[in-house]
Design a protein around this motif. Structure first.
Motif, mmCIF file in Angstrom:
data_model
loop_
_atom_site.group_PDB
_atom_site.id
_atom_site.type_symbol
_atom_site.label_atom_id
_atom_site.label_comp_id
_atom_site.label_asym_id
_atom_site.label_seq_id
_atom_site.Cartn_x
_atom_site.Cartn_y
_atom_site.Cartn_z
ATOM 1 N N UNK A 1 -3.048 -7.010 -0.881
ATOM 2 C CA UNK A 1 -3.658 -5.939 -0.109
ATOM 3 C C UNK A 1 -3.192 -5.915 1.347
ATOM 4 N N UNK A 2 -2.249 -6.797 1.723
ATOM 5 C CA UNK A 2 -1.706 -6.783 3.079
ATOM 6 C C UNK A 2 -0.853 -5.534 3.276
ATOM 7 N N UNK A 3 -1.156 -4.755 4.310
ATOM 8 C CA UNK A 3 -0.387 -3.541 4.573
ATOM 9 C C UNK A 3 1.030 -3.913 4.989
ATOM 10 N N UNK A 4 2.009 -3.130 4.533
ATOM 11 C CA UNK A 4 3.411 -3.470 4.797
ATOM 12 C C UNK A 4 3.752 -3.341 6.279
ATOM 13 N N UNK A 5 2.996 -2.530 7.000
ATOM 14 C CA UNK A 5 3.259 -2.415 8.431
ATOM 15 C C UNK A 5 2.846 -3.677 9.189
ATOM 16 N N UNK A 6 2.069 -4.567 8.532
ATOM 17 C CA UNK A 6 1.627 -5.807 9.158
ATOM 18 C C UNK A 6 2.409 -7.020 8.673
ATOM 19 N N UNK A 7 3.501 -6.794 7.943
ATOM 20 C CA UNK A 7 4.313 -7.909 7.462
ATOM 21 C C UNK A 7 4.942 -8.645 8.638
ATOM 22 N N UNK A 8 5.065 -9.981 8.547
ATOM 23 C CA UNK A 8 5.743 -10.730 9.615
ATOM 24 C C UNK A 8 7.181 -10.263 9.788
ATOM 25 N N UNK A 9 7.717 -10.489 10.974
ATOM 26 C CA UNK A 9 9.035 -9.975 11.315
ATOM 27 C C UNK A 9 10.122 -10.556 10.427
ATOM 28 N N UNK A 10 10.056 -11.869 10.098
ATOM 29 C CA UNK A 10 11.099 -12.476 9.277
ATOM 30 C C UNK A 10 11.098 -11.914 7.861
ATOM 31 N N UNK A 11 9.910 -11.698 7.296
ATOM 32 C CA UNK A 11 9.824 -11.106 5.950
ATOM 33 C C UNK A 11 10.310 -9.663 5.981
ATOM 34 N N UNK A 12 9.929 -8.945 6.996
ATOM 35 C CA UNK A 12 10.343 -7.540 7.125
ATOM 36 C C UNK A 12 11.860 -7.439 7.257
ATOM 37 N N UNK A 13 12.466 -8.332 8.052
ATOM 38 C CA UNK A 13 13.919 -8.301 8.252
ATOM 39 C C UNK A 13 14.652 -8.607 6.956
ATOM 40 N N UNK A 14 14.165 -9.600 6.203
ATOM 41 C CA UNK A 14 14.796 -9.931 4.924
ATOM 42 C C UNK A 14 14.677 -8.780 3.943
ATOM 43 N N UNK A 15 13.524 -8.135 3.907
ATOM 44 C CA UNK A 15 13.314 -6.996 3.010
ATOM 45 C C UNK A 15 14.243 -5.840 3.379
ATOM 46 N N UNK A 16 14.400 -5.588 4.665
ATOM 47 C CA UNK A 16 15.293 -4.508 5.114
ATOM 48 C C UNK A 16 16.728 -4.779 4.693
ATOM 49 N N UNK A 17 17.178 -6.031 4.836
ATOM 50 C CA UNK A 17 18.548 -6.372 4.444
ATOM 51 C C UNK A 17 18.769 -6.174 2.951
ATOM 52 N N UNK A 18 17.755 -6.466 2.130
ATOM 53 C CA UNK A 18 17.886 -6.257 0.688
ATOM 54 C C UNK A 18 17.909 -4.778 0.324
ATOM 55 N N UNK A 19 17.111 -3.978 1.034
ATOM 56 C CA UNK A 19 17.060 -2.541 0.735
ATOM 57 C C UNK A 19 18.287 -1.794 1.243
ATOM 58 N N UNK A 20 19.024 -2.389 2.180
ATOM 59 C CA UNK A 20 20.230 -1.744 2.681
ATOM 60 C C UNK A 20 21.404 -1.895 1.719
ATOM 61 N N UNK A 21 21.331 -2.864 0.804
ATOM 62 C CA UNK A 21 22.425 -3.077 -0.140
ATOM 63 C C UNK A 21 22.566 -1.865 -1.050
ATOM 64 N N UNK A 22 23.755 -1.256 -1.019
ATOM 65 C CA UNK A 22 24.064 -0.095 -1.865
ATOM 66 C C UNK A 22 23.022 1.013 -1.730
ATOM 67 N N UNK A 23 22.486 1.179 -0.510
ATOM 68 C CA UNK A 23 21.494 2.235 -0.239
ATOM 69 C C UNK A 23 20.302 2.155 -1.197
ATOM 70 N N UNK A 24 19.846 0.931 -1.448
ATOM 71 C CA UNK A 24 18.715 0.766 -2.374
ATOM 72 C C UNK A 24 17.448 1.430 -1.862
#
Length: 651
Positions: free
Chosen positions: A2-25
């Protein structure tokens, strides 16, 4: 969960962004996001009752902002989605959508590293299925035999020494590179002047409204062109650099000082002053130079002469400086009127550029009535005006719609034609969709009102249907493209926009037969989805719903008209025909197709059959739903969903 994604820690958010950037995922994730989320139920799917939150234009907006702001597209998406909606998206919603989009690298990261759960199960087949390597497969006799042969091969000792030597060199080189290259050098690629686009055939001035004035004035452009065209341009300075050169001469003439303060911004002067010029002459020498100067390096006229009128028979091609100033002042004026006009002086709330009537006349060969097929500029005409091809006004050709006025001398601000013109300019400038004809500009300073649209070369759907030029699959795609355009008008903003004149004559096709809805002169804002207000009757009678004749205007009017368009796509028959018993197409269909569309289905364009589905009958069912009583008609958003499923089944 139930943790809102806008409140994710910076390191988790950065890792998630890098994964979603692969092949325009991130695009796959964005396409799966529904409009409404539930608070305690993380299962969120797109359905007819819960449409997709983002449309195709939103993808382009994110990509454009990513380039402008230098931010990852996935970061923009997470920011926007994470802060929108009554129910903020939580990690549970994100995990579910990642699984639905088969983005398992990101889903595994959320499940294992963030939620400390088991990784989500993967499908057994398809690209997302796990790749299992069986070690026993490598122990077969044939593999062992090949490995034994390779082991017994004796390589020359010299070759082995060379390989070891190269490995040693590469290792030392990599070590030294890592040791010394602590900062990656920044590569700056300057734009080559040879890469500039070829200017259009006509170079006409336009009135720019509500836009930031360019920091570089026409005077600077003029001076640069003068230098580049000179035979001895190495010694000729930029005129703008002369204006900012305090060291060469402190006695700058008044006319130059005026330009420096009014025309040139501080940024432009600073940038020009940094450009070094070889053998720059004193400003006084240019001011005092006569036309018969014997110096071969200076073909530039005296600056004092530039401020005078150019009416004299001078051989120079340089315009007067005062004319340059006057021209630029006119280009930045909001209500410039270079042509005398009996029209009211309108002040329109729009970012679209204003084009003078004289410019439009030049771009259309004085509104040439010769058809385009015969080498002219005439594209067609309708109840509200004539359309011409305009060249040179923008980087691409445009369609110039010249509004028909019965008596131009008595046109007033509160006249219906003026209201419709204002309506189309101010409202449509806010709507952009791939299936809507884009409005490029307008004109209201000449003999009549004019509108500039993007040029769509394929012609009107009405003409193409009657020529039996479109096969049935193309007609299916035209149906869903048109439906999306109408649904966009109804749902893009909180207040729906009613077109009120949906018909095949107002649906244009581009070179790929992609539909684009046009002619928005009758558009009307609805107070809500169930507007029921008396209004003047407008539109084309063959496409009008029964309640329209009572002045009942709502978005359901467009749904009824779209149903008639579907009947035309199915039958290729005109909407009105005096020679048949049912003059209008709806009546004719009701009298002859009580058990299906088969008696009137146009089979010259194909069988309408694919994958054991009769798509002709399916489209006919949708058309008949659109033609029901007002309260029973589906919304255009629902129709888009049904047509989308139908298109998917045809593949």
């Amino acid at each position: 969960m139930d943790l809102e994604i806008r409140k994710l820690p910076l390191d988790i958010r950065s890792r998630l962004i890098s994964l979603l950037e692969l092949q325009d995922s991130w695009k796959k994730l964005m396409a799966m996001i529904p409009e409404t989320l539930l608070l305690n139920n993380y299962k969120c799917d797109i359905s007819h009752n819960n449409p997709a939150k983002y449309r195709s234009e939103h993808f382009h907006i994110i990509e454009d902002n990513s380039i402008k702001k230098r931010i990852f597209c996935s970061e923009i998406l997470l920011r926007e989605w994470g802060t929108s909606g009554r129910v903020r998206p939580a990690v549970g919603h994100l995990k579910y959508l990642l699984e639905r989009a088969e983005l398992f690298r990101a889903a595994d990261y959320i499940a294992v590293d963030v939620l400390k759960q088991e990784p989500p199960p993967r499908p057994t087949k398809g690209p997302a299925a796990p790749v299992v390597i069986n070690p026993d497969e490598l122990e077969d006799p044939e593999t062992k035999r090949i490995e034994k042969i390779l082991d017994e091969i004796n390589y020359p000792s010299s070759a082995i020494e060379n390989i070891n030597k190269l490995n040693s060199i590469n290792t030392n080189l990599n070590y030294s590179t890592k040791k010394t290259m602590k900062v990656i050098p920044k590569i700056i690629i300057s734009e080559s002047p040879d890469m500039e686009e070829t200017p259009p055939q006509f170079r006409l001035p336009v009135v720019i409204q509500n836009e930031k004035i360019k920091s570089e004035s026409d005077l600077i452009k003029f001076s640069q062109e003068s230098v580049s065209n000179s035979d001895n341009n190495a010694n000729v300075p930029h005129l703008s650099s002369l204006l900012t050169d305090e060291a060469s001469n402190n006695n700058i003439p008044a006319v130059i000082a005026d330009i420096t303060s009014s025309e040139l911004s501080s940024e432009t002067i600073a940038s020009e002053s940094n450009n070094s010029v070889v053998n720059r002459p004193n400003l006084s020498s240019l001011l005092n130079q006569s036309s018969d100067d014997s110096e071969p390096n200076f073909n530039l006229p005296a600056i004092s002469e530039l401020s005078l009128s150019s009416n004299s028979g001078s051989s120079t091609n340089f315009p007067a400086l005062s004319q340059l100033i006057e021209s630029e002042n006119k280009s930045t004026s909001k209500n410039s009127r270079s042509c005398s006009s009996p029209l009211p002086n309108l002040s329109l709330n729009t970012p679209l550029p204003h084009f003078t009537y004289c410019d439009l006349a030049t771009a259309t060969n004085n509104f040439d009535e010769t058809p385009l097929a015969q080498g002219g500029r005439f594209l067609g005409s309708g109840a509200f005006g004539k359309v011409y091809l305009g060249v040179g006004l923008t980087s691409k050709p445009v369609a110039v719609k010249k509004v028909i006025l019965e008596n131009v001398d008595v046109v007033r601000v509160d006249d219906m034609v003026t209201k419709q013109f204002r309506n189309e300019v101010e409202i449509l400038s806010k709507y952009e969709h791939e299936n809507l004809v884009a409005l490029r500009g307008y004109s209201c300073d000449g003999d009549t009102y004019c509108l500039l649209y993007e040029y769509v070369p394929g012609g009107a759907l009405k003409d193409r249907l009657q020529k039996h030029e479109l096969i049935w699959t193309e007609r299916l795609y035209i149906a869903i493209g048109t439906a999306r355009a109408i649904a966009y008008l109804h749902t893009a903003y909180a207040t729906p926009l009613i077109h009120r004149d949906i018909k095949t004559a107002n649906i244009l096709l581009d070179s790929n037969n992609k539909p684009k809805l046009c002619d928005f002169g009758l558009i009307k804002r609805a107070l809500n989805q169930n507007t029921n207000t008396a209004s003047t009757i407008f539109g084309t009678s063959a496409y009008m719903a029964p309640e329209a004749f009572r002045g009942d205007v709502s978005v359901r009017l467009d749904t009824f008209s779209f149903g008639v368009v579907l009947l035309e796509l199915l039958t290729s028959m005109p909407p009105m025909d005096e020679s048949r018993e049912g003059v209008d197409l709806v009546t004719h269909i009701q009298e002859n197709c009580q058990n299906g569309i088969k008696p009137l289905l146009d089979i010259a364009v194909g069988s309408w059959l694919a994958n054991n589905i009769n798509f002709g009958e399916k489209l006919f069912e949708i058309a008949m739903d659109c033609l029901k009583d007002k309260k029973e008609r589906p919304t255009m958003t629902t129709i888009c969903g049904i047509l989308g499923d139908l298109v998917h089944k045809s593949l």
